[in-house]
Write an enzyme that holds these catalytic residues in place. Sequence first.
Site, short mmCIF file in Angstrom:
data_model
loop_
_atom_site.label_atom_id
_atom_site.label_comp_id
_atom_site.label_asym_id
_atom_site.label_seq_id
_atom_site.Cartn_x
_atom_site.Cartn_y
_atom_site.Cartn_z
N VAL A 84 0.85 -1.20 0.00
CA VAL A 84 0.00 0.00 0.00
C VAL A 84 0.88 1.25 0.00
O VAL A 84 1.62 1.49 0.96
CB VAL A 84 -0.90 0.02 1.26
CG1 VAL A 84 -1.70 1.32 1.30
CG2 VAL A 84 -1.82 -1.17 1.29
N THR A 85 0.82 2.02 -1.07
CA THR A 85 1.54 3.30 -1.09
C THR A 85 0.74 4.33 -1.89
O THR A 85 0.02 4.00 -2.83
CB THR A 85 2.92 3.22 -1.79
OG1 THR A 85 2.74 3.03 -3.20
CG2 THR A 85 3.80 2.12 -1.23
N VAL A 86 0.87 5.57 -1.46
CA VAL A 86 0.36 6.71 -2.24
C VAL A 86 1.52 7.70 -2.34
O VAL A 86 2.14 8.03 -1.32
CB VAL A 86 -0.87 7.35 -1.56
CG1 VAL A 86 -1.26 8.64 -2.26
CG2 VAL A 86 -2.05 6.37 -1.57
N ARG A 93 -5.72 12.81 -0.60
CA ARG A 93 -6.82 13.14 -1.52
C ARG A 93 -7.80 11.97 -1.61
O ARG A 93 -8.54 11.85 -2.58
CB ARG A 93 -6.28 13.42 -2.92
CG ARG A 93 -5.25 14.51 -2.99
CD ARG A 93 -4.78 14.71 -4.42
NE ARG A 93 -3.54 15.46 -4.44
CZ ARG A 93 -2.89 15.79 -5.55
NH1 ARG A 93 -3.37 15.42 -6.74
NH2 ARG A 93 -1.76 16.46 -5.50
N GLY A 94 -7.65 11.03 -0.66
CA GLY A 94 -8.61 9.94 -0.62
C GLY A 94 -8.25 8.74 -1.50
O GLY A 94 -9.08 7.86 -1.70
N LEU A 95 -7.01 8.67 -2.01
CA LEU A 95 -6.67 7.54 -2.91
C LEU A 95 -6.63 6.21 -2.15
O LEU A 95 -7.16 5.20 -2.62
CB LEU A 95 -5.33 7.79 -3.61
CG LEU A 95 -5.27 9.02 -4.52
CD1 LEU A 95 -4.00 9.01 -5.36
CD2 LEU A 95 -6.48 9.07 -5.45
N LEU A 96 -5.99 6.20 -0.96
CA LEU A 96 -5.99 4.96 -0.19
C LEU A 96 -7.43 4.54 0.09
O LEU A 96 -7.78 3.36 -0.05
CB LEU A 96 -5.21 5.13 1.12
CG LEU A 96 -5.40 3.99 2.13
CD1 LEU A 96 -4.96 2.65 1.54
CD2 LEU A 96 -4.66 4.27 3.43
N TYR A 125 -5.24 2.56 9.65
CA TYR A 125 -6.25 1.60 9.19
C TYR A 125 -7.49 1.44 10.06
O TYR A 125 -8.44 0.78 9.65
CB TYR A 125 -5.59 0.23 8.98
CG TYR A 125 -4.57 0.27 7.85
CD1 TYR A 125 -4.96 0.33 6.53
CD2 TYR A 125 -3.20 0.30 8.13
CE1 TYR A 125 -4.05 0.40 5.50
CE2 TYR A 125 -2.26 0.36 7.09
CZ TYR A 125 -2.69 0.41 5.79
OH TYR A 125 -1.79 0.49 4.76
N PHE A 416 4.26 -9.83 5.79
CA PHE A 416 3.73 -9.93 4.42
C PHE A 416 3.30 -8.59 3.92
O PHE A 416 3.28 -7.62 4.68
CB PHE A 416 2.56 -10.94 4.36
CG PHE A 416 1.38 -10.60 5.22
CD1 PHE A 416 0.33 -9.81 4.75
CD2 PHE A 416 1.29 -11.06 6.54
CE1 PHE A 416 -0.78 -9.50 5.54
CE2 PHE A 416 0.19 -10.76 7.34
CZ PHE A 416 -0.84 -9.98 6.85
C1 LIG Z 1 -0.47 5.87 4.32
C2 LIG Z 1 -0.83 6.31 2.91
C3 LIG Z 1 -1.00 5.06 2.04
C4 LIG Z 1 -2.13 7.11 2.98
O1 LIG Z 1 -2.59 7.39 1.66
P1 LIG Z 1 -3.55 8.64 1.34
O2 LIG Z 1 -4.05 8.46 -0.04
O3 LIG Z 1 -2.88 9.90 1.71
O4 LIG Z 1 -4.75 8.38 2.35
P2 LIG Z 1 -6.23 8.99 2.21
O5 LIG Z 1 -6.14 10.36 1.58
O6 LIG Z 1 -7.13 8.01 1.54
O7 LIG Z 1 -6.59 9.12 3.75
C5 LIG Z 1 -7.81 8.82 4.30
C6 LIG Z 1 -7.84 9.33 5.71
O8 LIG Z 1 -6.79 8.69 6.48
C7 LIG Z 1 -5.94 9.69 7.05
N1 LIG Z 1 -4.56 9.19 6.98
C8 LIG Z 1 -3.95 8.64 5.91
N2 LIG Z 1 -2.69 8.29 6.22
C9 LIG Z 1 -2.51 8.64 7.52
C10 LIG Z 1 -1.40 8.54 8.39
N3 LIG Z 1 -0.21 8.00 7.98
N4 LIG Z 1 -1.55 8.96 9.66
C11 LIG Z 1 -2.74 9.50 10.07
N5 LIG Z 1 -3.83 9.60 9.27
C12 LIG Z 1 -3.71 9.20 8.00
C13 LIG Z 1 -6.13 10.91 6.17
O9 LIG Z 1 -5.80 12.10 6.84
C14 LIG Z 1 -7.59 10.82 5.83
O10 LIG Z 1 -8.34 11.28 6.94
P3 LIG Z 1 -9.73 12.07 6.75
O11 LIG Z 1 -10.64 11.11 6.02
O12 LIG Z 1 -10.14 12.34 8.14
O13 LIG Z 1 -9.40 13.27 5.95
C15 LIG Z 1 0.30 7.19 2.29
O14 LIG Z 1 0.47 8.33 3.09
C16 LIG Z 1 1.63 6.49 2.14
O15 LIG Z 1 1.88 5.91 1.10
N6 LIG Z 1 2.53 6.54 3.16
C17 LIG Z 1 3.86 5.97 3.05
C18 LIG Z 1 3.86 4.44 2.84
C19 LIG Z 1 3.02 3.72 3.88
O16 LIG Z 1 3.11 3.98 5.06
N7 LIG Z 1 2.18 2.79 3.40
C20 LIG Z 1 1.36 1.97 4.26
C21 LIG Z 1 2.00 0.63 4.37
S1 LIG Z 1 1.14 -0.43 5.50
#
Ligand SMILES: CC(C)(COP(=O)(O)OP(=O)(O)OC[C@H]1O[C@@H](n2cnc3c(N)ncnc32)[C@H](O)[C@@H]1OP(=O)(O)O)[C@@H](O)C(=O)NCCC(=O)NCCS
Length: 416
Positions: A84-86, A93-96, A125, A416
């Site tokens: 999982v990465t964005v 922007r809500g991609l995750l 999560y 994993f």
């Molecule tokens: C974690 C990650 C995947 C989040 O992706 P994203 O597209 O920015 O997430 P979204 O925009 O869909 O976020 C949805 C909600 O979760 C929150 N959120 C997302 N990541 C968060 C984080 N790391 N810490 C706290 N809150 C987070 C957002 O603020 C948003 O909240 P809202 O609905 O209240 O506005 C991205 O930041 C990332 O790639 N991080 C580095 C790699 C990583 O950690 N991957 C996860 C591996 S398990």
Amino acid sequence: MTAHLRTSLDSSDVPGWLRALHTGFLQPPDVSKEELEVRRANLDLDRTQGVYDGGRCVATFRSFEQRLTAVGGADVPADAVTNVTVSPTHRRRGLLSRMMEHDLRAAKERGDALASLLAAEYPIYGRYGFGPATWVTQWTVDVARARLDPRYAGPGCGGRVDYADADEIRQLGPVLHERLRARQPGAVNRTDRWWQLNTGLLRFPGDGRTAEPFYVLYRSPDGSVDGLLAFTADDRWEGNKRPHDTATVLDLIAVSPAAERALWHFLCSIDWVVHIATGRRAPDDLLPLLLGDPRAARPTTHADYLWLRPLDVPVLLETRTYPASGSLVLDLRDASGLAGGRYHLDATPDGATCVPTTRPADLTMDIGELGTVWLGDESMTRLTALGRADEERPGAAALADTLLRTARRPWCPDMF
Ligand SMILES: CC(C)(COP(=O)(O)OP(=O)(O)OC[C@H]1O[C@@H](n2cnc3c(N)ncnc32)[C@H](O)[C@@H]1OP(=O)(O)O)[C@@H](O)C(=O)NCCC(=O)NCCS
């Protein structure tokens, strides 16, 4: 230009998708031919998602089929989420959220009982209905302080410890691991590919693996392979020719206390080794108490590990076992509409039923809290104290603890 989500990919998308994956995890973005080959063979492209902006992949997500052991030893089908990465250019922007929503819906339709993942950061999560279900502790053992017999010359129980090579591990390891999985709540299945990757048959530059580790097998007095150990050593010397090695455990699995004791004592008796880094163990691992001085094992990490997201409440609650009899009505909130509702659990040591009901609730909570208590690690009494569960009938939290909690903590040995 707006980014658009693709919920399945073609083979030709994989190089760009892997580049985005590396970038998202802050790894050098280039992808070698070897890595491409090894990884491409493992991708289920129908369960691999990407978000594209102007032709560039800016977000990655995939899931795969997994079996997860419940309390009592039966397993359930799990939707394992990973990669999982964005991209930081497209964060928040809500991609995750879009990728997760698609994946969980597909998992529900397939009939998976839950989704599983390892969370890079705690706050990500919970909003999707996941709760932390198992924890890990890592220790560093100061061997000189462990107070084990310095004349130790092998297990005294009639069993034996032998070095093994990678071929033997690929042959004997899977059978042993299946025996472990059948008795270890929280364990997940290991595929042939897992064994190939972890015994050096499949490699690619930057895969994070070292040269061949040392492999050790423990055989019980009747000759059955009851334990397996893989470890590395760093070959360090200090000052005036004093060996100062740290042995780092990559894998230690055992299906009997004798095997567990033999493997830890073996590690603590290797000349030159002054420290042992245990790797991720269950928080109630026997190790510290196997030492003459348990304080020789210093905890270096204690953290949540496996997160679970219930998708089929009746299957989850009917698959696990219970040490006592009791009835509970659980009201589970699930904003996504995937698994919420009110369920009547009727548990006995001989089996359980769980069906939708209109009876008054005994306990009310979000669906992720069921993910947290299902494997028996967390206490409902604590969750009610924290305001994460509401006790609607006095005594319901205590009854839930009697039914759900386990004598030993669940453990997921794998990443994993
Ligand atoms: C974690 C990650 C995947 C989040 O992706 P994203 O597209 O920015 O997430 P979204 O925009 O869909 O976020 C949805 C909600 O979760 C929150 N959120 C997302 N990541 C968060 C984080 N790391 N810490 C706290 N809150 C987070 C957002 O603020 C948003 O909240 P809202 O609905 O209240 O506005 C991205 O930041 C990332 O790639 N991080 C580095 C790699 C990583 O950690 N991957 C996860 C591996 S398990």
